[in-house]
Motif scaffolding. Structure first.
Motif, PDB file in Angstrom:
ATOM      1  N   UNK A  54       0.811  -1.221   0.000  1.00 38.97           N
ATOM      2  CA  UNK A  54       0.000   0.000   0.000  1.00 38.97           C
ATOM      3  C   UNK A  54       0.842   1.267   0.000  1.00 38.97           C
ATOM      4  N   UNK A  55       2.131   1.162   0.306  1.00 37.91           N
ATOM      5  CA  UNK A  55       2.984   2.352   0.309  1.00 37.91           C
ATOM      6  C   UNK A  55       3.363   2.805  -1.095  1.00 37.91           C
ATOM      7  N   UNK A  56       3.172   1.944  -2.080  1.00 38.13           N
ATOM      8  CA  UNK A  56       3.526   2.274  -3.466  1.00 38.13           C
ATOM      9  C   UNK A  56       2.260   2.671  -4.208  1.00 38.13           C
ATOM     10  N   UNK A  57       2.154   3.959  -4.549  1.00 34.73           N
ATOM     11  CA  UNK A  57       0.988   4.468  -5.257  1.00 34.73           C
ATOM     12  C   UNK A  57       1.307   4.632  -6.732  1.00 34.73           C
ATOM     13  N   UNK A  58       0.331   5.053  -7.500  1.00 35.76           N
ATOM     14  CA  UNK A  58       0.570   5.342  -8.903  1.00 35.76           C
ATOM     15  C   UNK A  58       1.387   6.605  -9.021  1.00 35.76           C
ATOM     16  N   UNK A  59       2.143   6.728 -10.082  1.00 28.47           N
ATOM     17  CA  UNK A  59       2.979   7.894 -10.313  1.00 28.47           C
ATOM     18  C   UNK A  59       2.116   9.084 -10.708  1.00 28.47           C
TER      19      UNK A  59
END
Length: 120
Positions: free
Chosen positions: A103-108
Motif C-alpha cells: 500500500x505504500x507504493x501508489x501510482x505515479x
C-alpha cells in the motif's frame, strides 16, 4: 549482564536507530494510505522478494524484500523504487507487513494515463 546480552542489546539499538533514521528521511512516495487497496497483489520473484506493478505493465514500480533484523530475527519489509541499476533505486521505507509495504507504493503522479484529482 553477560556479553551475549550486551551484544543483543547493542544490535537492538542499532536496528532501532536505522529504522528511526529511515523514518526521518524524506520518502519517494507518500506514506501508506490506510483505506487504499492496490489493484494487483505483489508478484513473488524469489522466496523473500516481490515486485509491485502499478503504471507500467512491463516494468515494476517498486521492489520489496523481507529482511530478518535484530537478535530476535524480526521480519521487516524494505521497499525501494524500481530502477535497473541498484544504485539508482530510492528507499521508500521499512514496513511490518507485506500489505503495508504494498500500500505504500501508489501510482505515479507524472503518468498521463492515470487520472489524478485536480489535474487536467
Amino acid at each position: 549482564m553477560g556479553s551475549s546480552k550486551r551484544y543483543a542489546y547493542a544490535i537492538d539499538r542499532r536496528v532501532e536507530q536505522r529504522l528511526a533514521d529511515a523514518a526521518a528521511r524524506p520518502i519517494a512516495s507518500p506514506p501508506v494510505v490506510k483505506d487504499w487497496r492496490p489493484p494487483w497483489p505483489p508478484i513473488r520473484i524469489r522466496k523473500d522478494e516481490w515486485v509491485i506493478m502499478r503504471d507500467n505493465n512491463r516494468e515494476p514500480a517498486a521492489l520489496v524484500r523481507s529482511l530478518q533484523l535484530g537478535p530476535r530475527n524480526e521480519t521487516f519489509f524494505r521497499v525501494v523504487t524500481w530502477a535497473v541499476e541498484s544504485h539508482d533505486r530510492a528507499l521508500v521505507g521499512y514496513f511490518r507487513t507485506l500489505d503495508e509495504a504494498d500500500r505504500s507504493v501508489l501510482f505515479s503522479p507524472d503518468n498521463p494515463q492515470v487520472p489524478t484529482p485536480g489535474r487536467t
